[in-house]
Design a protein around this motif. Structure first.
Motif, PDB file in Angstrom:
ATOM      1  N   ASP A  48     -10.179  11.180 -83.417  1.00 23.99           N
ATOM      2  CA  ASP A  48      -8.906  11.476 -82.766  1.00 23.99           C
ATOM      3  C   ASP A  48      -7.722  10.924 -83.562  1.00 23.99           C
ATOM      4  O   ASP A  48      -6.837  10.247 -83.036  1.00 23.99           O
ATOM      5  CB  ASP A  48      -8.878  10.943 -81.328  1.00 23.99           C
ATOM      6  CG  ASP A  48      -9.932  11.595 -80.443  1.00 23.99           C
ATOM      7  OD1 ASP A  48     -10.419  12.678 -80.808  1.00 23.99           O
ATOM      8  OD2 ASP A  48     -10.275  11.017 -79.395  1.00 23.99           O
ATOM      9  N   TYR A  82      -4.241  14.990 -82.140  1.00 20.05           N
ATOM     10  CA  TYR A  82      -4.682  15.692 -80.933  1.00 20.05           C
ATOM     11  C   TYR A  82      -4.278  17.160 -81.043  1.00 20.05           C
ATOM     12  O   TYR A  82      -3.097  17.476 -81.105  1.00 20.05           O
ATOM     13  CB  TYR A  82      -4.071  15.060 -79.687  1.00 20.05           C
ATOM     14  CG  TYR A  82      -4.787  13.813 -79.226  1.00 20.05           C
ATOM     15  CD1 TYR A  82      -5.464  13.775 -78.018  1.00 20.05           C
ATOM     16  CD2 TYR A  82      -4.817  12.668 -80.026  1.00 20.05           C
ATOM     17  CE1 TYR A  82      -6.139  12.638 -77.594  1.00 20.05           C
ATOM     18  CE2 TYR A  82      -5.479  11.530 -79.629  1.00 20.05           C
ATOM     19  CZ  TYR A  82      -6.142  11.520 -78.411  1.00 20.05           C
ATOM     20  OH  TYR A  82      -6.809  10.392 -78.012  1.00 20.05           O
ATOM     21  N   ARG A 135      -7.363  22.502 -69.950  1.00 14.05           N
ATOM     22  CA  ARG A 135      -7.047  22.156 -71.326  1.00 14.05           C
ATOM     23  C   ARG A 135      -7.003  23.409 -72.183  1.00 14.05           C
ATOM     24  O   ARG A 135      -7.785  24.339 -71.981  1.00 14.05           O
ATOM     25  CB  ARG A 135      -8.076  21.186 -71.900  1.00 14.05           C
ATOM     26  CG  ARG A 135      -7.925  19.773 -71.383  1.00 14.05           C
ATOM     27  CD  ARG A 135      -8.824  18.811 -72.143  1.00 14.05           C
ATOM     28  NE  ARG A 135      -8.618  17.439 -71.716  1.00 14.05           N
ATOM     29  CZ  ARG A 135      -7.737  16.593 -72.247  1.00 14.05           C
ATOM     30  NH1 ARG A 135      -6.963  17.004 -73.250  1.00 14.05           N
ATOM     31  NH2 ARG A 135      -7.610  15.369 -71.815  1.00 14.05           N
ATOM     32  N   ASP A 185     -13.520  14.467 -80.608  1.00 16.13           N
ATOM     33  CA  ASP A 185     -13.294  15.783 -80.000  1.00 16.13           C
ATOM     34  C   ASP A 185     -11.885  16.331 -80.209  1.00 16.13           C
ATOM     35  O   ASP A 185     -11.711  17.528 -80.470  1.00 16.13           O
ATOM     36  CB  ASP A 185     -13.637  15.771 -78.511  1.00 16.13           C
ATOM     37  CG  ASP A 185     -13.010  14.614 -77.753  1.00 16.13           C
ATOM     38  OD1 ASP A 185     -12.447  13.691 -78.380  1.00 16.13           O
ATOM     39  OD2 ASP A 185     -13.105  14.605 -76.507  1.00 16.13           O
ATOM     40  N   HIS A 186     -10.856  15.493 -80.140  1.00 10.95           N
ATOM     41  CA  HIS A 186      -9.496  16.025 -80.157  1.00 10.95           C
ATOM     42  C   HIS A 186      -9.040  16.465 -81.545  1.00 10.95           C
ATOM     43  O   HIS A 186      -8.234  17.400 -81.658  1.00 10.95           O
ATOM     44  CB  HIS A 186      -8.522  15.012 -79.559  1.00 10.95           C
ATOM     45  CG  HIS A 186      -8.805  14.706 -78.123  1.00 10.95           C
ATOM     46  ND1 HIS A 186      -8.592  15.617 -77.120  1.00 10.95           N
ATOM     47  CD2 HIS A 186      -9.320  13.595 -77.529  1.00 10.95           C
ATOM     48  CE1 HIS A 186      -8.950  15.082 -75.952  1.00 10.95           C
ATOM     49  NE2 HIS A 186      -9.393  13.864 -76.176  1.00 10.95           N
ATOM     50  N   ASN A 224     -11.282  18.888 -76.166  1.00  8.22           N
ATOM     51  CA  ASN A 224     -11.874  17.779 -75.439  1.00  8.22           C
ATOM     52  C   ASN A 224     -13.364  18.006 -75.190  1.00  8.22           C
ATOM     53  O   ASN A 224     -13.773  19.026 -74.639  1.00  8.22           O
ATOM     54  CB  ASN A 224     -11.145  17.588 -74.105  1.00  8.22           C
ATOM     55  CG  ASN A 224     -11.634  16.379 -73.339  1.00  8.22           C
ATOM     56  OD1 ASN A 224     -11.604  15.262 -73.846  1.00  8.22           O
ATOM     57  ND2 ASN A 224     -12.106  16.595 -72.111  1.00  8.22           N
ATOM     58  N   ASN A 225     -14.187  17.035 -75.641  1.00 13.39           N
ATOM     59  CA  ASN A 225     -15.638  17.029 -75.429  1.00 13.39           C
ATOM     60  C   ASN A 225     -16.357  18.231 -76.025  1.00 13.39           C
ATOM     61  O   ASN A 225     -17.471  18.569 -75.606  1.00 13.39           O
ATOM     62  CB  ASN A 225     -15.969  16.920 -73.935  1.00 13.39           C
ATOM     63  CG  ASN A 225     -15.585  15.562 -73.351  1.00 13.39           C
ATOM     64  OD1 ASN A 225     -15.198  14.652 -74.090  1.00 13.39           O
ATOM     65  ND2 ASN A 225     -15.679  15.437 -72.046  1.00 13.39           N
ATOM     66  N   GLU A 256      -4.536   7.892 -69.077  1.00 12.72           N
ATOM     67  CA  GLU A 256      -5.374   9.001 -68.619  1.00 12.72           C
ATOM     68  C   GLU A 256      -5.288   9.204 -67.114  1.00 12.72           C
ATOM     69  O   GLU A 256      -5.788  10.194 -66.584  1.00 12.72           O
ATOM     70  CB  GLU A 256      -6.828   8.759 -69.023  1.00 12.72           C
ATOM     71  CG  GLU A 256      -7.029   8.596 -70.517  1.00 12.72           C
ATOM     72  CD  GLU A 256      -6.520   9.804 -71.292  1.00 12.72           C
ATOM     73  OE1 GLU A 256      -6.914  10.936 -70.949  1.00 12.72           O
ATOM     74  OE2 GLU A 256      -5.721   9.615 -72.226  1.00 12.72           O
TER      75      GLU A 256
END
Length: 560
Positions: free
Chosen positions: A64, A67, A77, A113-114, A119-120, A332
């Motif tokens: 990351d 982003y 997202r 992930d970013h 994400n994920n 978050e």
């Protein structure tokens, strides 16, 4: 000069935003590494001055770095696009303080992930080919690097020529937990990466490397005697034993944070979600007979987690997590009805340890403000032992010998923004950076002599001002051991002694050790223990304003 592993360990001087600052608790080190994760390219970045102050031999991105996705008002997202991702990297590289760091030291990294794109996301991600090219461009990877010719961004770097006698070594292994990840199939690294990792870590396999790109590089000295990294593509298959291996994973290896954050934050990942992959990694580390420390990111807080010898590994398991270079875990939390604003007002920079159940080693400091981590390896104890009391080395002869050694082992090079290393360090990598010969003489467990090393590793989590917030010193000897030794100790009467270890007690047998109370982790929690954290945290948040009027700190939170 760039690189901070010199014996003096002194810091650069200066002030101002992004200027290198003088740091406390530096100390002497033969090799120094800084790392961090989770940095938004479009937000204030206040850590670079402190990071530069450590004078690291390398800085690691553990995911990351930028982003490329965002969350909409409806909580869905979206990916912002390939051009946005490329532009984000350009923005990060143009940051003045970060650019100054790149000029002073080698910047290495893996993604999460970013910066992977979403994400994920895992192997299903449609833009992963573009994401890999953009990421390697960001790091300044040469166009002919083997890293560009394979799927995934995993890599290793071997630093040799360390210590007073210049015969010690550290290997940095960067894993890719994105490109091949599949929750459906329970896979994290993928077979190609596993084959590479097993060849890299398994002793004595340099002659039959399967992937053919393990270790490469060259170093040349600039006018000030520092190692200058130059470009080239010649390979140097360096998977010979080393004194210490640092394995970097973008997600946590030992900690299993998502089990404790249920009901507070969703989507936290770890190797715990891939139990077969985690066991395979533990088995490989044990089989490699390599002293190993894990480095990780992702979770937007920092901690140093451990597991006693005889639990996850026959030796002590140590993991340093640093995450949140521009934002922390509280960012978050939804700000609906001003919830995030309120929480930031009442929650201190350390999470309260008693919110966690008294299980294993779960009660430990967790720092939630912006942070980075420092790893300082000190082989001085071993050097003193080898040299004998009162023996002194002729530094002029040692420098000349190291220079000749560097010339003899030159084998290509690796760029990256004019990076440089401190004189005397030899770096070999799974892509071409710098020479790292001499490994073939090391026949013992991960080291350079027949006896176990007696040096140590200092682990620091530092805040934006460079202040140490969490610290731990690990003896290299505590990272040694095999299950055979564990069982042998048990056969000698339960908690026996390891052979050759004097009066130091050995761990319990495998069966008994894994059952004992201190081996318990998040996966062993009862239902109540699992929900203890969210319930107590909610209670503290509700009661805090009521009690604050009567007490200075309230029932749960305190000034840190």
């Amino acid at each position: 000069g760039g690189g901070g592993g010199g014996r003096g360990g002194g810091a650069l001087t200066g002030g101002g935003d992004g200027d290198a600052v003088v740091l406390e608790e530096m100390g002497a080190a033969d090799f120094r590494l800084a790392f961090g994760s989770c940095s938004r390219h479009d937000q204030y970045q206040g850590l670079w001055g402190a990071i530069r102050g450590t004078q690291p031999d390398a800085f690691l991105w553990l995911g990351d770095a930028v982003y490329a996705d965002t969350k909409l008002a409806n909580k869905t997202r979206i990916y912002l696009g390939n051009e946005f991702l490329a532009a984000a990297y350009r923005t990060q590289n143009a940051h003045p303080a970060y650019a100054a760091l790149v000029k002073e030291t080698r910047v290495l990294g893996t993604w999460d992930d970013h910066d992977f794109g979403m994400n994920n996301a895992g192997r299903e991600w449609a833009e992963k080919v573009f994401a890999q090219k953009a990421f390697l461009d960001f790091l300044g990877e040469p166009v002919d690097s083997p890293r560009r010719a394979r799927q995934g961004v995993y890599e290793s770097y071997t630093f040799r020529g360390l210590g007073r006698r210049r015969d010690h070594s550290v290997r940095v292994v960067l894993l890719d937990t994105r490109y091949f990840m599949s929750r459906h199939d329970g896979e994290l690294l993928g077979e190609d990466q596993w084959a590479w990792l097993e060849t890299l870590l398994a002793p004595g396999s340099s002659s039959d490397a399967r992937n053919g790109d393990i270790g490469a590089g060259v170093n040349h000295r600039d006018e000030r005697g520092r190692k200058r990294l130059t470009q080239g593509a010649e390979e140097n298959r360096d998977n010979d034993p080393v004194d210490l291996t640092l394995i970097g994973s973008s997600i946590q290896v030992h900690a299993d944070s998502q089990r404790m954050l249920m009901g507070i934050i969703d989507g936290v990942e770890s190797w715990g979600q891939f139990p077969q992959e985690k066991q395979r990694l533990m088995d490989l580390v044990e089989r490699s007979a390599s002293r190993t420390i894990f480095l990780s990111g992702d979770v937007h807080h920092a901690e140093i987690g451990t597991s006693p010898a005889g639990c996850e590994l026959p030796s002590e398991l140590v993991e340093v997590t640093s995450s949140g270079m521009t934002h922390g875990i509280l960012d978050e939390v939804s700000n609906e009805y001003g919830l995030r604003t309120y929480i930031k007002l009442v929650v201190p920079v350390f999470l309260i340890e008693w919110l966690w159940p008294r299980v294993g080693r779960l009660r430990r400091p967790r720092f939630i403000a912006t942070n980075f981590a420092e790893v300082a390896v000190d082989f001085e104890d071993q050097d003193d032992q080898d040299a004998g009391a009162g023996a002194e080395e002729d530094e002029g002869q040692a420098a000349a010998a190291a220079s000749r050694h560097s010339d003899v082992n030159s084998s290509g090079g690796g760029g990256g923004g004019g990076s440089s290393l401190d004189g005397g360090r030899q770096l070999s990598a799974s892509h071409p950076i710098s020479g790292g010969g001499g490994g073939g003489e090391q026949a013992s467990q991960g080291g350079t002599s027949g006896s176990r090393v007696t040096g140590s590793v200092r682990l620091h989590v530092r805040d934006a001002k460079g202040k140490v917030r969490i610290r731990k010193t690990v003896k290299l000897a505590d990272l040694e051991g095999t299950w055979a030794e564990v069982d042998a100790a048990a056969a000698r009467g339960g908690r026996g002694e390891r052979q050759g270890e004097g009066d130091r007690p050995g761990p319990l047998s495998v069966e008994a050790g894994r059952r004992r109370e201190e081996c318990r982790t998040e996966k062993d929690l009862t239902k109540w223990e699992r929900y203890r954290l969210p319930f107590l945290a909610l209670g503290c948040l509700v009661l805090q304003p009521l009690a604050a009027a009567a007490t200075a700190a309230g029932p749960c939170f305190f000034a840190a």
